[in-house]
Design a protein around this motif. Structure first.
Motif, short mmCIF file in Angstrom:
data_model
loop_
_atom_site.label_atom_id
_atom_site.label_comp_id
_atom_site.label_asym_id
_atom_site.label_seq_id
_atom_site.Cartn_x
_atom_site.Cartn_y
_atom_site.Cartn_z
N ILE A 33 0.41 -0.72 0.72
CA ILE A 33 0.18 -0.06 -0.31
C ILE A 33 1.03 1.52 -0.17
N ILE A 34 1.67 1.43 0.94
CA ILE A 34 2.55 2.48 0.83
C ILE A 34 3.65 2.44 -0.45
N GLU A 35 3.66 1.32 -1.56
CA GLU A 35 4.32 1.31 -2.08
C GLU A 35 3.81 2.52 -3.19
N LYS A 36 2.42 2.08 -3.60
CA LYS A 36 1.25 1.88 -4.58
C LYS A 36 0.81 3.98 -4.10
N CYS A 37 0.73 4.07 -2.77
CA CYS A 37 0.85 5.68 -2.66
C CYS A 37 1.90 6.15 -2.68
N LEU A 38 2.95 6.04 -2.32
CA LEU A 38 4.43 6.91 -3.07
C LEU A 38 4.22 7.49 -4.34
N SER A 39 3.67 6.17 -5.32
CA SER A 39 3.78 6.83 -6.65
C SER A 39 2.67 7.50 -7.25
N ARG A 126 5.11 8.09 9.93
CA ARG A 126 5.86 8.67 9.04
C ARG A 126 4.66 8.53 7.55
N GLU A 127 4.29 6.72 7.55
CA GLU A 127 3.38 6.39 6.44
C GLU A 127 2.32 6.68 6.61
N SER A 128 2.53 6.35 8.11
CA SER A 128 0.82 7.80 7.95
C SER A 128 0.57 8.54 6.82
N ILE A 129 1.86 9.74 7.31
CA ILE A 129 1.42 10.58 6.02
C ILE A 129 0.88 10.38 4.71
N ILE A 130 2.62 9.36 4.07
CA ILE A 130 1.96 8.66 2.67
C ILE A 130 0.56 8.54 2.23
N LEU A 131 -0.39 7.79 3.21
CA LEU A 131 -1.27 7.40 2.59
C LEU A 131 -2.42 9.08 2.83
N CYS A 132 -1.99 9.65 3.73
CA CYS A 132 -3.07 10.40 3.60
C CYS A 132 -2.60 11.86 1.75
N GLU A 133 -1.54 11.98 1.94
CA GLU A 133 -1.84 12.53 0.98
C GLU A 133 -1.77 11.34 -0.21
N ALA A 134 -1.83 10.20 -0.33
CA ALA A 134 -2.39 9.72 -1.39
C ALA A 134 -3.84 9.47 -1.58
N ALA A 135 -4.42 9.83 -0.52
CA ALA A 135 -5.86 9.88 -0.51
C ALA A 135 -6.38 11.36 -1.15
N GLY A 136 -5.27 12.52 -1.11
CA GLY A 136 -5.81 13.82 -1.91
C GLY A 136 -6.04 15.20 -1.25
N TYR A 137 -5.25 14.80 0.90
CA TYR A 137 -5.37 15.83 1.73
C TYR A 137 -3.51 17.02 1.10
N ASP A 138 -4.36 17.83 1.28
CA ASP A 138 -3.41 19.08 0.82
C ASP A 138 -2.38 19.69 2.19
N VAL A 139 -2.69 19.50 3.27
CA VAL A 139 -2.37 19.93 4.77
C VAL A 139 -2.08 18.83 5.25
N ILE A 140 -0.91 18.19 5.94
CA ILE A 140 -0.67 17.22 6.80
C ILE A 140 -0.65 17.94 8.15
N LEU A 141 -1.44 18.10 9.53
CA LEU A 141 -1.32 18.81 10.39
C LEU A 141 -0.91 17.09 11.35
N VAL A 142 0.70 17.66 11.67
CA VAL A 142 1.15 16.76 13.00
C VAL A 142 1.46 16.87 14.03
N GLU A 143 0.52 16.56 14.85
CA GLU A 143 0.47 17.08 16.79
C GLU A 143 1.18 16.10 17.49
N THR A 144 2.08 16.08 18.32
CA THR A 144 2.83 15.42 18.60
C THR A 144 2.24 15.58 20.42
N VAL A 145 2.45 14.51 21.57
CA VAL A 145 2.19 14.36 22.63
C VAL A 145 2.99 15.39 23.98
#
Length: 320
Positions: A33-39, A126-145
């Protein structure tokens, strides 16, 4: 896979669950899934947000994310929930603190447990970011603990990284690690409303003076210090304008794409380390010896270094 590329939120959530799984059968599917999303990568913006618990990260993200969706942006929020070191469980309360954004069709909020990861990020953020980008999200916000042991983990996966601060809670500069100050592309002082406005302005000046003492960044960006109120929305549009300025400047210089490539290399190295550790502890010979060696270390019968060497020798022999 097609569902993720079409922006189906339920399938995106299932994909991330698969990526986060530690089961061997799931991992092979996750890699595919990750490899397909990267492409199918898109022109996106990754933003890391950190700050101590209670600074108002969730409230800020709701206000900031709503501003972006009103502008037509699709926003994904990867909120990391701290895991208990005792029960290993997590509360996942972020969605309840973002009641407006969670109902927004242009927003996707995914809370994940931090587990045993350092730096306040989940093991597979990091992998979740790739999936979200492939799903069409323009801005990815990563909130840390929060300000954890190694915010390098956050910095290594985002384009823009900023620190949320709360004024009126004592010495504003006290307790901030030098490393975090050096990594931050901006400091945002939250809760600048009512009687706190003047204190926030004083803190802003204090931080600006402190930042001048640090060496210039590799990209020659001078970190900004802004104030905002997540309750009233004051100062939120200015934060977005600052981030856009950063993006435009760094894309023009080539630093933006160079940083992404360096992050991919860091991701590769981290994955090698994780897989080696996973493979090491899955060896039957290692599992048999680790408990007896731990007992010897506890009783000072052997040094930790010598015990570790024995385990590594045992592992190496199994590879031959």
């Amino acid at each position: 896979m097609a569902g993720i590329l079409n922006g189906d939120q339920s399938l995106l959530a299932r994909g991330i669950t698969l990526v986060e799984s530690t089961q061997a059968t799931h991992q092979e599917k996750a890699y595919e899934i990750i490899e397909k999303c990267l492409s199918n990568s898109r022109d996106t913006l990754r933003i890391g947000i950190t700050g101590v618990p209670g600074v108002g990260k969730s409230t800020f993200i709701e206000r900031f994310g709503t501003l972006l969706t009103e502008m037509g942006k699709k926003v994904a929020v990867l909120a990391v929930d701290p895991s208990s070191t005792v029960s290993k469980g997590s509360i996942f309360g972020d969605k309840t603190r973002m009641p407006q954004l969670v109902k927004d069709p242009k927003a996707f909020i995914r809370p994940s447990p931090s587990g045993d990861s350092l730096g306040g990020v989940a093991r597979k953020t990091r992998e979740s970011i790739i999936l979200c980008e492939a799903a069409g999200y323009d801005v990815i916000l990563v909130e840390t603990v929060g300000v954890g042991q190694s915010e390098t983990a956050v910095h290594s996966m985002v384009d823009f990284f900023f620190l949320l601060k709360l004024t009126g809670a004592g010495d504003e500069l006290q307790g901030i690690k030098r490393g975090i100050m050096e990594m931050a592309d901006a400091i945002v002082i939250n809760k600048a409303e009512g009687d706190n406005i003047k204190r926030a302005e004083r803190a802003r000046v204090e931080f600006e003076r402190a930042l001048h003492l640090y060496p210039p960044k590799e990209n020659n960006w001078s970190p900004k210090v802004l104030t905002c109120s997540s309750l009233t929305g004051t100062g939120i549009p200015e934060i977005w304008e600052m981030i856009l300025e950063y993006q435009t400047t760094n894309k023009a210089s080539g630093y933006f794409s160079g940083k992404r490539k360096a992050q991919n290399t860091y991701w590769f190295n981290q994955t090698v380390e994780r897989l080696l550790k996973q493979q090491f502890y899955s060896r039957e010979a290692v599992l048999k010896m680790i408990k007896p060696l731990q007992k010897e270390v506890e009783n000072n019968a052997i040094s930790p270094f010598r015990a570790a060497e024995r385990l590594l020798d045992l592992y190496a022999k199994g590879l031959k």
